[in-house]
Write a protein that holds these residues in place. Structure first.
Motif: not given
Length: 196
Positions: A185-192
């Protein structure tokens, strides 16, 4: 916040962390690093800042530093699947398959459908020359995601270790590139982030 007479440390830490996230999302890791270090100092209980720092050091190939910060993030959130898998990867890269297997096993206990954890367990077993266990884990990972063609090469090596040349050759013909990542979730947050 910096100009206010007495900014709350937590609020200031969050602000530094948010700035670091924007820099990291834009791939300015050299600028993100000091922001995350400041956020970590101001909000020492937050697992996000050492986690992001670990990824910065991992992408630079600084594995001891990455391992240190993944350990710190894990101490703050002991059951985080993504941190367990990434720390397992660090241990596997460092030639510590037993330590890696323990981390991957814990991740798999938290997420039984975790392809990345199962893939890690298979490679850890292969590193220990436990070919039957490697085959079991890698075949299970392939069942979970047939598109994960990265699994075929270590699976071929495991079958070769068992003396099954035909299966080894069949898997070698199917190998390819596919990034096997844990749910993160943390890296997904960065990608979005930059799209918001």
């Amino acid at each position: 916040l910096q100009e206010s007479p007495s900014p709350a440390r937590a609020a200031l830490g969050e602000a530094y962390g948010e700035v670091g996230q924007v820099f990291m999302a834009a791939e300015f890791n050299d600028l993100a690093e000091p922001s995350f270090l400041s956020a970590r100092a101001l909000a020492p209980g937050d697992h996000r800042w050492p986690y992001y720092l670990a990824h910065i050091y991992r992408t630079r190939g600084l594995l001891p530093q990455a391992t240190e910060f993944f350990n710190e993030a894990l101490a703050r959130r002991p059951d985080d699947v993504a941190t367990l898998v990434w720390l397992g990867e660090m241990q596997l890269t460092a030639g510590q398959p037993d330590a890696a297997a323990a981390l991957f096993s814990k991740a798999l206990a938290r997420d039984s459908q975790g392809v990345a954890a199962r893939f890690g367990l298979g490679r850890a077993a292969l590193a220990k020359k436990n070919h039957p266990a490697a085959v079991d884990h890698l075949e299970a990972a392939l069942v979970l995601n047939r598109e994960a063609v990265n699994i075929h090469y270590p699976l071929a090596m495991a079958y070769r270790g068992l003396g099954d040349v035909a299966r080894a050759e069949a898997h070698l013909r199917q190998q390819g590139k596919f990034e096997i990542l844990p749910p993160d979730p943390l890296m997904l947050e960065l990608r979005t982030l930059l799209a918001s």
